[in-house]
Write a protein that holds these residues in place. Structure first.
Motif, PDB file in Angstrom:
ATOM      1  N   ASN A 165      -5.426 -14.060  -7.984  1.00 24.16           N
ATOM      2  CA  ASN A 165      -4.960 -12.635  -8.947  1.00 24.16           C
ATOM      3  C   ASN A 165      -6.234 -12.637  -8.353  1.00 24.16           C
ATOM      4  O   ASN A 165      -7.680 -12.322  -8.967  1.00 24.16           O
ATOM      5  CB  ASN A 165      -4.161 -12.559 -10.422  1.00 24.16           C
ATOM      6  CG  ASN A 165      -3.212 -13.452 -10.275  1.00 24.16           C
ATOM      7  OD1 ASN A 165      -2.401 -13.089  -9.776  1.00 24.16           O
ATOM      8  ND2 ASN A 165      -2.937 -14.433 -11.371  1.00 24.16           N
TER       9      ASN A 165
ATOM     10  N   THR B 191      -0.897  -2.621 -12.351  1.00 21.27           N
ATOM     11  CA  THR B 191      -0.454  -3.469 -11.557  1.00 21.27           C
ATOM     12  C   THR B 191       0.659  -3.499 -10.360  1.00 21.27           C
ATOM     13  O   THR B 191       1.591  -2.794 -10.664  1.00 21.27           O
ATOM     14  CB  THR B 191       0.054  -4.646 -12.623  1.00 21.27           C
ATOM     15  OG1 THR B 191      -0.238  -6.610 -11.644  1.00 21.27           O
ATOM     16  CG2 THR B 191       0.833  -4.458 -12.860  1.00 21.27           C
TER      17      THR B 191
ATOM     18  N   HIS C 280       1.775  -6.246  -7.180  1.00 19.92           N
ATOM     19  CA  HIS C 280       1.819  -7.773  -6.604  1.00 19.92           C
ATOM     20  C   HIS C 280       1.363  -8.042  -5.069  1.00 19.92           C
ATOM     21  O   HIS C 280       1.832  -6.946  -3.928  1.00 19.92           O
ATOM     22  CB  HIS C 280       3.317  -8.358  -6.741  1.00 19.92           C
ATOM     23  CG  HIS C 280       4.034  -8.034  -6.745  1.00 19.92           C
ATOM     24  ND1 HIS C 280       4.825  -8.815  -4.845  1.00 19.92           N
ATOM     25  CD2 HIS C 280       5.366  -7.604  -7.079  1.00 19.92           C
ATOM     26  CE1 HIS C 280       5.668  -8.061  -4.815  1.00 19.92           C
ATOM     27  NE2 HIS C 280       5.979  -7.399  -5.850  1.00 19.92           N
TER      28      HIS C 280
ATOM     29  N   VAL D 194      -4.873  -5.334 -11.754  1.00 19.14           N
ATOM     30  CA  VAL D 194      -4.632  -6.374 -11.093  1.00 19.14           C
ATOM     31  C   VAL D 194      -3.898  -6.698 -10.562  1.00 19.14           C
ATOM     32  O   VAL D 194      -2.478  -5.921 -10.005  1.00 19.14           O
ATOM     33  CB  VAL D 194      -4.125  -7.424 -12.993  1.00 19.14           C
ATOM     34  CG1 VAL D 194      -4.199  -8.066 -12.561  1.00 19.14           C
ATOM     35  CG2 VAL D 194      -5.199  -6.929 -13.355  1.00 19.14           C
TER      36      VAL D 194
ATOM     37  N   THR E 117      -1.737  -8.875  -8.606  1.00 13.10           N
ATOM     38  CA  THR E 117      -1.332 -10.411  -8.596  1.00 13.10           C
ATOM     39  C   THR E 117      -0.380 -11.395  -7.249  1.00 13.10           C
ATOM     40  O   THR E 117      -0.418 -10.903  -6.184  1.00 13.10           O
ATOM     41  CB  THR E 117      -0.206 -10.618  -9.855  1.00 13.10           C
ATOM     42  OG1 THR E 117       1.192  -9.506  -9.683  1.00 13.10           O
ATOM     43  CG2 THR E 117      -0.720 -10.418 -10.587  1.00 13.10           C
TER      44      THR E 117
ATOM     45  N   GLU F 217       4.013 -13.186  -7.114  1.00 11.33           N
ATOM     46  CA  GLU F 217       5.363 -12.772  -7.838  1.00 11.33           C
ATOM     47  C   GLU F 217       6.797 -12.711  -8.109  1.00 11.33           C
ATOM     48  O   GLU F 217       6.794 -13.440  -8.652  1.00 11.33           O
ATOM     49  CB  GLU F 217       4.740 -10.931  -8.388  1.00 11.33           C
ATOM     50  CG  GLU F 217       5.898 -10.681  -9.374  1.00 11.33           C
ATOM     51  CD  GLU F 217       7.510  -9.468  -8.453  1.00 11.33           C
ATOM     52  OE1 GLU F 217       8.137  -9.232  -9.377  1.00 11.33           O
ATOM     53  OE2 GLU F 217       7.683 -10.245  -7.453  1.00 11.33           O
TER      54      GLU F 217
ATOM     55  N   SER G 234       0.675 -14.149 -12.525  1.00 13.60           N
ATOM     56  CA  SER G 234       0.392 -13.269 -13.940  1.00 13.60           C
ATOM     57  C   SER G 234       0.503 -14.633 -15.051  1.00 13.60           C
ATOM     58  O   SER G 234       0.166 -14.296 -15.883  1.00 13.60           O
ATOM     59  CB  SER G 234       1.156 -12.030 -14.250  1.00 13.60           C
ATOM     60  OG  SER G 234       2.325 -12.812 -14.013  1.00 13.60           O
TER      61      SER G 234
ATOM     62  N   MET H 245      -2.371 -16.399 -15.571  1.00 14.02           N
ATOM     63  CA  MET H 245      -3.566 -15.803 -15.111  1.00 14.02           C
ATOM     64  C   MET H 245      -3.487 -16.371 -16.491  1.00 14.02           C
ATOM     65  O   MET H 245      -3.414 -15.392 -17.505  1.00 14.02           O
ATOM     66  CB  MET H 245      -3.427 -14.766 -14.676  1.00 14.02           C
ATOM     67  CG  MET H 245      -4.694 -13.239 -15.035  1.00 14.02           C
ATOM     68  SD  MET H 245      -4.402 -11.796 -15.041  1.00 14.02           S
ATOM     69  CE  MET H 245      -5.578 -10.935 -15.349  1.00 14.02           C
TER      70      MET H 245
ATOM     71  N   ASP I  98       5.500  -8.731 -13.345  1.00 16.30           N
ATOM     72  CA  ASP I  98       4.890  -9.286 -14.238  1.00 16.30           C
ATOM     73  C   ASP I  98       4.061  -8.135 -15.383  1.00 16.30           C
ATOM     74  O   ASP I  98       3.530  -8.727 -15.761  1.00 16.30           O
ATOM     75  CB  ASP I  98       3.329  -8.366 -13.018  1.00 16.30           C
ATOM     76  CG  ASP I  98       2.928  -9.710 -12.240  1.00 16.30           C
ATOM     77  OD1 ASP I  98       3.522 -10.631 -12.107  1.00 16.30           O
ATOM     78  OD2 ASP I  98       2.907  -8.953 -11.140  1.00 16.30           O
TER      79      ASP I  98
ATOM     80  N   PHE J 125       2.454  -9.341 -18.688  1.00 12.99           N
ATOM     81  CA  PHE J 125       1.653  -8.832 -19.833  1.00 12.99           C
ATOM     82  C   PHE J 125       1.741  -8.260 -20.984  1.00 12.99           C
ATOM     83  O   PHE J 125       0.525  -8.295 -21.723  1.00 12.99           O
ATOM     84  CB  PHE J 125       0.730  -7.338 -18.567  1.00 12.99           C
ATOM     85  CG  PHE J 125       0.531  -7.413 -17.474  1.00 12.99           C
ATOM     86  CD1 PHE J 125      -0.414  -9.013 -17.605  1.00 12.99           C
ATOM     87  CD2 PHE J 125       0.192  -6.371 -16.280  1.00 12.99           C
ATOM     88  CE1 PHE J 125      -1.217  -9.734 -16.032  1.00 12.99           C
ATOM     89  CE2 PHE J 125       0.037  -7.472 -14.654  1.00 12.99           C
ATOM     90  CZ  PHE J 125      -1.277  -8.425 -15.256  1.00 12.99           C
TER      91      PHE J 125
END
Length: 380
Positions: free
Chosen positions: A57, A77, A79, A138, A140, A143, A150, A153, A328, A332
């Motif tokens: 990531n 965020t 991906h 972020v 990623t 995904e 994610s 991470m 994602d 988070f």
């Protein structure tokens, strides 16, 4: 001000970089350079060692500017990977304003439209000299393979008060304020082999046992917050119709916005398997694990209110809705950063018919800039 030709040109460039999930190395290098050239501090985590994907990531940070140091920190965020077939994408802008591939591949607007928006938005903030809080981006990997990037991470990387994923279907102005958790399920039935023509009565067909178990399950739409599905059913030897099958494997899932409902659904599926196995003299192994947690916000939540103000400010109508899929944002939220998912406007994703209006990419970039400006008015 968002520049139409610049952002569309960048989107076209990004979708032409091959980045099928598990093969993100090329797009990761392109993005590292783009974010670094804009003055962001760019780091790549070590998640690819855990996931086996082509990249980790990317964590790209733009320090706060001016009075923005006192405003809430924001996380955005997207991906970097796409589904297949995503090699050799040839984007075309039609006379109707839609961007599509040539029909032999997907387009990749999921999620490269979001990436183009973030890059253009940063440029606009810098060109306008906008004071802003710390912005963390972020990006990623993996995904599309089940939020692999994610989920692998380390939460230590996250440094934000509110988060916004740019990765939802729907018209620009849409805000996914809820999405379900998913429980991944693996079931194995063990029967007893025998000759199907000579002594079938000595065998126990794992196929029959598994079929009976599935017939006992409530699947599909359970209620407005809960779903369940059997995704694959495999066993036996191709062509060996003379053998009573002694092993069958199923992969399944259950999703819900409500943890209690999810647990109840998984428990009922397990009971169906165990009961069928016991009735027919077989055994079964039932394994399940939480793939990602759910999230659910009211329209009054600060993370939602901020997005609604920004969307209204640029002349669009905010619309909150509940999503049936994970992103994602789920991960988070699970790490303690309140995150909602903004609609990007792409259509028919994961198919060769995928398309997106060029104007929608521009609109979302204006929303991004307005959102950053709105949070800059706040102090923590």
């Amino acid at each position: 001000m968002v520049q139409h030709d610049r952002i569309i040109g960048e989107f076209m460039e990004l979708v032409q970089v091959d980045s099928e999930t598990k093969h993100e190395e090329a797009i990761a290098e392109v993005l590292k350079k783009k974010f670094a050239d804009l003055g962001l501090h760019v780091q790549e985590d070590d998640s690819k060692e855990k996931t086996g994907h082509g990249a980790g990531n990317l964590i790209c940070t733009l320090p706060a500017k001016g009075k923005g140091v006192d405003a809430p920190k924001l996380l955005f965020t997207c991906h970097m990977d796409t589904v297949t077939p995503g090699k050799g994408i040839k984007p075309e802008l039609g006379v109707d304003g839609y961007i599509r591939s040539d029909g032999t591949t997907i387009l990749g607007s999921d999620d490269k439209a979001g990436l183009a928006v973030l890059l253009e938005g940063i440029r606009v903030l810098q060109e306008q000299g906008t004071e802003h809080p710390q912005l963390q981006f972020v990006i990623t990997a993996g995904e599309e393979s089940g939020l692999n990037g994610s989920r692998a991470m380390d939460p230590k990387w996250l440094d934000a008060d509110f988060g916004y994923a740019l990765d939802s279907s729907g018209e620009i102005g849409g805000i996914a304020v809820a999405a379900p958790s998913q429980q991944k399920i693996f079931i194995t039935f063990y029967g007893k082999s025998a000759h199907a023509g000579v002594n079938p009565e000595d065998g126990v067909s794992a196929i029959t046992v598994a079929s009976r178990a599935v017939s006992k399950m409530t699947l599909g739409r359970i209620d407005k917050e809960t779903t369940a599905n059997i995704g694959s059913f495999s066993g036996g030897i191709v062509g060996a119709t003379n053998i009573v099958c002694d092993k069958v494997m199923l992969e399944a899932e259950a999703r819900s916005l409500d943890t209690e409902k999810l647990n109840k659904q998984v428990a009922s599926m397990q009971k169906a398997c165990e009961d069928a196995a016991a009735e027919m003299g077989a055994t079964c192994e039932f394994r399940s694990h939480l793939l990602y947690p759910s999230f659910k916000f009211t329209d009054e939540a600060p993370v939602v209110q901020l997005a609604k103000r920004a969307i209204t400010r640029v002349g669009l109508d905010p619309l909150t809705f509940h999503s049936g899929g994970g992103s994602d944002a789920n991960v988070f939220n699970g790490h303690g950063v309140p995150t909602v998912n903004l609609a990007v406007g792409y259509e028919y994703i994961h198919t060769k018919k995928e398309q997106i209006k060029a104007e929608d990419i521009v609109k979302l970039a204006t929303v991004f800039v307005a959102l950053v400006e709105e949070v800059g008015k706040e102090t923590r």
